[in-house]
Structure formats: structure tokens, C-alpha cells
Design an enzyme around this catalytic site. Structure first.
Site, PDB file in Angstrom:
ATOM      1  CG  HIS A 139     -38.591 -31.763  50.253  1.00 22.49           C
ATOM      2  ND1 HIS A 139     -39.414 -30.692  50.532  1.00 22.49           N
ATOM      3  CD2 HIS A 139     -38.102 -31.541  49.009  1.00 22.49           C
ATOM      4  CE1 HIS A 139     -39.433 -29.859  49.500  1.00 22.49           C
ATOM      5  NE2 HIS A 139     -38.642 -30.356  48.555  1.00 22.49           N
ATOM      6  CG  ASP A 189     -42.974 -31.257  50.372  1.00 28.17           C
ATOM      7  OD1 ASP A 189     -42.464 -31.563  51.468  1.00 28.17           O
ATOM      8  OD2 ASP A 189     -43.314 -30.091  50.096  1.00 28.17           O
TER       9      ASP A 189
END
Length: 469
Positions: A301, A276
């Protein structure tokens, strides 16, 4: 662990890169540049020094071997580690040490103590137990999917204490992909089951709350069931030489470092790849004065702000960063249900390659909350300087509405290849200075300046392999 000096930055020449590591001149080996050419307020207001290992109060020797075998899953080290932390002299460390035949410790939740360091030495690994019952905040609250919050304790917690630390050349493994005891699922399976509207009740590796002057130094964190590091409501957080190493796929919601509702934060000389956000600055309550300097991010991310910005985010400096293959590069994300003012953010000397979304300033982030609401976001005084992008992708400046806009100045922001790029401009005001981006006319948007070819500095020294151990 920290020194204050709010006035005198060091010149950039005091540090240099070599083969993916950082070496410094002996007389100033512990000092990190905080100012560069950015305004002094757009950063951590401290002069941060490289942490040093404290003297040891107690050494605990490993009694298990990695990987933890099924017959050893009940042989917990929780009690002896906690006792050592409780009884350690302030300003000292509890050391976890491997020997010739044993290198593993196995633990449930531990509480860190004020001015005490947990030191995981080289070759030692602290494994998190796979038993959900150990992490329960209430009977039956951990290891399931529901809509509740905080069903699980973290592996390590630091609450209402100061000057605590986690250090060492060893590793802490959250075992997010390992099957839970007496269950047929992993922590990460629960995260997948929680899509799209549930909430997985799983632990985090480290949560520090109201923990001023907290330090993470040279430790490796792996495979967290959820976020690796959360820091809230504190003044003074130093992350130096951290490695986070967690799979790209199948490890949902495994953010690397998430600072929120705090001030005076520095993340430096660190290497992060995860499932993430590599770093996510959370603004549910006000957060300010943060420096992210001299780091390497890989898959993940990206370098994110949000999605919570309703408390306000300001005075952020991101400098000397490589982003190699992330889903997103530089990203500010929010929406109408959790938006607020993000301002005075500077990105300087950044290299991004092979990201489908290298630059994203977006007020329509869909993963958390409805897009429209009573808390609309505004992004202004956002400066991107000396940013180089390669590998194509989508560049987004997406404001909320005519009143709540995105305003960004791009100084020497350059795409360095012929790969095509796409653009989204909506409710945005973009100024181009010596930049070759070619955004089209957008909805309710303005673009000042003319695209110019530019001469990008090389990124060859920034893209280094992840330091495997």
C-alpha cells in the site's frame, strides 16, 4: 551500532547502485547520505553508519528442519533462546545457526535484552509457533476476533531497553498463513473475519517500545500475522538491508515497518513487499526527523504517512525510492477523527510505476474512524521533487475543509507515458514548477504554475527485481 554527527553529510557520490545491490567506496562503506539538497532538519538528525555484527556470546544450533512438521510443533526453542539472550554479555550476540541437516528454530514470544543482538545466521530460519496460547496477554485473549486491544504478545519484543538489535542473513517467519494448532483458521483468516468492524487478536513479529538505538540489519521477515515491525516512543531506529517478503493478497494488515511517536529514524537499502503499507509513519503521538533512503518497494500500500496524524508528523525525507506495482505510491492519509498537522515532508528522486494511486494526499481515509470529527488534518509544506510516474492512475490532493487544507509544491514531477491520469483536487493549493501534471480546477482549490513537458531522468536502474534467496 550507531554514530552521532549532526553536522556533516556525505556527498552523493559515495554510493552507487549495481544490479539491485549497493556497493560503496571502501573508505566510506558504512556511511549513508542523509542531507542531499533538502534542508538538514527534514530528516534523521544522526549520521547513520552501516551496522556491523558484534562478537558472539553464544551459538545455538538448529535442531529442526524446515518446514516444521506437525510432530515437531511442540519442540519449542523458546526457553534456550531466551536463556541465551538473558545471559549474553552486553555488546555481543546470540547466534542461531543452521548445520548440515537442520536449519529451523521454533519459538513463542521472546524478549530482547539491552545491548544484545539476536543474530539469525545465513540459512537459519526462526519460525513462530502456531499456538495462540503462547501469545496470550490474558487467558483466552489471543487467536480470536473482538474489539479489544493487545490480546497477543509479539514474537519479539524490546521494551524499555537500549541498543538492542536483530541481525543476520537468515529469516524470521511469522507463519501468518499457516493453520493454528487445534483450530481450522490461520492468523490471516482472523484478519479477514475482522472486516469491517472487528479487531483480530494476532501477533506481530517485532514490537520495540521505548527502545532507543534499536537496529535491524540484513534480516528477512516473512508472513507476519499482523504488522512486521512496530517502533514506538524511541530515539534512534536504524533499518538497514531489511527484506520483507509477504503475499500481496490474503495477508491483511501486514504492514512492513511502522515507526510511530519517535524521532531519528532511518530506513535504508531495504526491499519490501507485503499485503499492506510498505512503510507507514504513524503520528498518534509526535513523530519527527525520519529518513527513508535508497529503498525498493514492490506490491503493498505504498510509502505512507498516517492514518494517525493527530500527534503531528514533521521533518520527513523520502529519497531514492522505487515503487513498483503498489496499490498506492506516495501517500499521506488521515481523517477528521485522527487528524493533525503534517508538515515539512520532502519526497525526492522517486520512481513509481503501475500504481492505481501513484500520488495521494487524502484527508478522507475511510479504513479507520469516521471521516468527520474533532481532529481534522492539515497537510502543508509538502514537497515532491524529481518524481517520475508511469502506468496511469489517480492523483489526489484532497483537503479536509477550507481551513484544513493540503498545500504541496511539485518540482519536476513528471508523468512519463501517454497513459491517462485522473485528478482530484479539493481544499488544496498546488504549485507546479517544471512539472507536466494537468490537474483541473478543483473545489475550493488553487493551482499555480503552468504544466511543462519536462525531461524526466531515467528510472531504469531503480526498478530491480526483488532479491530472492
Amino acid at each position: 551500532m550507531r554514530k552521532h554527527d549532526r553536522r556533516i553529510p556525505l556527498p552523493k557520490s559515495t554510493h552507487k547502485r549495481h544490479s539491485g545491490t549497493t556497493t560503496m567506496t571502501p573508505t566510506r562503506a558504512s556511511l549513508i547520505l542523509l542531507a542531499l539538497a533538502a534542508p538538514l532538519l527534514a530528516q534523521d538528525t544522526r549520521t547513520v553508519i552501516e551496522p556491523t555484527l558484534p562478537p558472539i556470546c553464544t551459538t545455538l544450533t538448529a535442531q529442526l528442519t524446515s518446514p516444521i512438521s506437525p510432530e515437531n510443533e511442540a519442540k519449542l526453542d523458546t526457553a534456550r533462546i531466551q536463556k541465551a539472550l538473558d545471559n549474553c554479555t552486553r555488546g555481543h550476540a546470540v547466534a542461531l545457526r543452521a548445520d548440515a541437516t537442520h536449519n529451523a528454530f521454533l519459538s513463542g514470544p521472546l524478549e530482547l535484552r539491552a545491548n544484545v543482538t539476536l543474530l539469525v545466521e545465513k540459512d537459519a530460519i526462526l519460525f513462530a509457533s502456531r499456538d495462540p496460547k503462547l501469545y496470550e496477554t490474558a487467558p483466552g485473549s489471543c487467536g480470536l476476533v473482538n474489539q479489544e486491544r493487545n490480546g497477543c504478545k509479539p514474537l519479539l519484543s524490546a521494551k524499555h531497553i537500549s541498543r538492542a538489535a536483530v541481525m543476520g542473513e537468515g529469516a524470521i517467519d511469522g507463519r501468518g498463513g499457516a493453520t493454528l494448532l487445534n483450530r481450522s483458521v490461520t492468523w490471516w483468516d482472523l484478519a479477514e473475519q475482522a472486516r469491517p468492524s472487528g479487531r483480530q487478536q494476532v501477533p506481530r513479529i517485532l514490537v520495540a517500545d521505548y527502545a532507543d538505538d534499536f537496529t535491524l540489519y540484513r534480516i528477512t521477515l516473512k508472513n507476519s500475522p499482523n504488522f512486521h515491525v512496530v517502533y514506538n516512543h524511541g530515539d534512534g531506529f536504524t533499518v538497514w538491508g531489511l527484506r520483507i517478503d509477504t503475499p500481496k493478497r490474503g495477508a491483511r494488515n501486514t504492514d512492513g515497518v511502522d515507526p510511530g511517536s519517535s524521532k531519528n529514524i532511518t530506513i535504508t537499502h531495504s526491499f519490501i513487499r507485503t499485503g499492506d503499507d510498505n512503510v507507514a509513519i504513524k503520528g498518534g503521538d509526535p513523530i519527527s526527523h525520519m529518513t527513508v533512503a535508497h529503498n525498493h518497494f514492490y506490491y503493498g500500500h505504498g510509502m505512507s504517512i498516517g492514518s494517525e496524524t493527530n500527534g503531528g508528523v514533521n521533518n520527513i525525507l523520502v529519497t531514492d525510492l522505487s515503487l513498483d506495482g503498489p496499490d498506492n505510491g506516495l501517500r499521506i492519509k488521515s481523517n477528521g477523527s485522527r487528524g493533525g498537522l503534517v508538515r515539512d515532508v520532502t519526497y525526492d528522486d522517486v520512481c513509481i510505476r503501475n500504481s492505481p494511486n501513484p500520488i495521494t494526499l487524502d484527508s478522507s481515509y475511510t479504513a479507520n474512524g469516521p471521516l468527520q470529527g474533532s481532529s481534522p488534518p492539515t497537510f502543508r509544506d509538502i514537497t515532491l521533487r524529481n518524481v517520475r510516474v508511469s502506468g496511469g492512475g489517480k492523483i489526489t490532493f484532497n483537503g479536509y475543509d477550507h481551513t484544513h487544507r493540503v498545500a504541496a509544491t511539485l518540482n519536476n514531477v513528471l508523468t512519463t507515458d501517454s497513459t491517462p491520469y485522473t485528478y482530484l483536487l479539493q481544499h488544496a493549493d498546488v504549485t507546479l514548477n517544471s512539472s507536466n501534471l494537468t490537474p483541473p480546477t478543483g473545489t475550493d482549490s488553487t493551482t499555480q504554475g503552468t504544466p511543462t513537458p519536462g525531461t524526466p531522468a531515467s528510472c531504469s536502474e531503480k526498478f530491480v527485481p526483488f532479491p530472492e534467496k
